[in-house]
Design a protein around this motif. Sequence first.
Motif, mmCIF file in Angstrom:
data_model
loop_
_atom_site.group_PDB
_atom_site.id
_atom_site.type_symbol
_atom_site.label_atom_id
_atom_site.label_comp_id
_atom_site.label_asym_id
_atom_site.label_seq_id
_atom_site.Cartn_x
_atom_site.Cartn_y
_atom_site.Cartn_z
ATOM 1 N N ILE A 145 -6.509 -14.468 4.615
ATOM 2 C CA ILE A 145 -7.120 -12.963 4.656
ATOM 3 C C ILE A 145 -6.556 -12.123 5.525
ATOM 4 O O ILE A 145 -7.549 -10.716 5.293
ATOM 5 N N LEU A 146 -6.239 -12.621 6.196
ATOM 6 C CA LEU A 146 -5.326 -11.074 6.622
ATOM 7 C C LEU A 146 -4.578 -10.304 5.697
ATOM 8 O O LEU A 146 -4.624 -9.209 5.756
ATOM 9 N N PHE A 147 -3.786 -10.774 5.289
ATOM 10 C CA PHE A 147 -2.970 -10.626 3.727
ATOM 11 C C PHE A 147 -3.678 -9.822 2.461
ATOM 12 O O PHE A 147 -4.212 -8.188 2.150
ATOM 13 N N GLY A 148 -5.349 -10.978 2.792
ATOM 14 C CA GLY A 148 -6.008 -10.252 1.255
ATOM 15 C C GLY A 148 -6.609 -9.021 2.171
ATOM 16 O O GLY A 148 -6.431 -7.251 1.436
ATOM 17 N N LEU A 149 -6.953 -8.741 3.839
ATOM 18 C CA LEU A 149 -7.173 -7.335 3.719
ATOM 19 C C LEU A 149 -6.117 -6.386 4.253
ATOM 20 O O LEU A 149 -6.669 -5.307 3.995
ATOM 21 N N PHE A 150 -5.225 -6.502 4.085
ATOM 22 C CA PHE A 150 -3.589 -5.268 4.073
ATOM 23 C C PHE A 150 -4.272 -5.186 2.698
ATOM 24 O O PHE A 150 -3.461 -3.819 2.319
ATOM 25 N N ILE A 151 -4.270 -5.923 1.651
ATOM 26 C CA ILE A 151 -4.022 -5.180 0.416
ATOM 27 C C ILE A 151 -5.218 -4.630 0.079
ATOM 28 O O ILE A 151 -4.643 -3.478 -0.893
ATOM 29 N N VAL A 152 -6.014 -5.270 0.405
ATOM 30 C CA VAL A 152 -7.908 -4.020 -0.164
ATOM 31 C C VAL A 152 -7.292 -2.348 0.769
ATOM 32 O O VAL A 152 -7.568 -1.179 0.053
ATOM 33 N N ILE A 153 -6.641 -2.803 1.647
ATOM 34 C CA ILE A 153 -6.783 -0.968 2.689
ATOM 35 C C ILE A 153 -5.464 -0.216 2.312
ATOM 36 O O ILE A 153 -5.713 0.932 2.165
ATOM 37 N N LEU A 207 -4.607 -0.439 -0.818
ATOM 38 C CA LEU A 207 -5.104 -0.041 -2.629
ATOM 39 C C LEU A 207 -6.152 1.239 -2.154
ATOM 40 O O LEU A 207 -5.875 1.831 -2.675
ATOM 41 N N GLY A 208 -6.817 1.088 -0.654
ATOM 42 C CA GLY A 208 -7.688 2.148 -1.038
ATOM 43 C C GLY A 208 -6.864 3.629 -0.701
ATOM 44 O O GLY A 208 -7.237 4.587 -1.285
ATOM 45 N N THR A 209 -5.659 2.946 0.105
ATOM 46 C CA THR A 209 -5.028 4.298 0.364
ATOM 47 C C THR A 209 -4.402 5.364 -0.717
ATOM 48 O O THR A 209 -4.137 6.424 -0.942
ATOM 49 N N LEU A 210 -4.111 3.995 -1.760
ATOM 50 C CA LEU A 210 -2.991 4.785 -2.887
ATOM 51 C C LEU A 210 -3.942 5.278 -4.407
ATOM 52 O O LEU A 210 -3.810 5.510 -5.425
#
Length: 131
Positions: free
Chosen positions: A31-39, A41-44
């Motif tokens: 879950i933490l890794f998924g949230l990190f990826i979403v955040i 990707l949002g910055t990219l």
Amino acid sequence: MQLPQLPCSLFIAHSKVIIFKERKLTYFKRILFGLFIVILLGTLVPEKIQIPVTGASTHDWNQETFWYESWGSSGVHKGIDIFGKVGTTVISAGDGFVIFKEYVEKGGNAVAVLGPKWRIHYYAHMRRHYF
């Protein structure tokens, strides 16, 4: 040193508890890794910014009002006020999702759009909003 002999059922029950705790920890990490990826990707996501008031140019606002004590009794805000004639169309400055659309006391009809790089674009003092 020899370990004490335990009944099989107790050992199995004990190992199930350990496996359950490991699964919980693995699930939490995912879950933490998924949230990190979403955040991340949002910055990219690239932004395509445009002036949100139809027909406006950089001469329709004061560049020095970015951190400005607003007109009237509303507080200091981070942003600029773009002035247009009554009835002028207002569009979003960029792509995004509408996260707020309400009438607020000091802003009138207001809309907030969550855009790329997790930026929120806020539009207020509009006669009405269409979707």
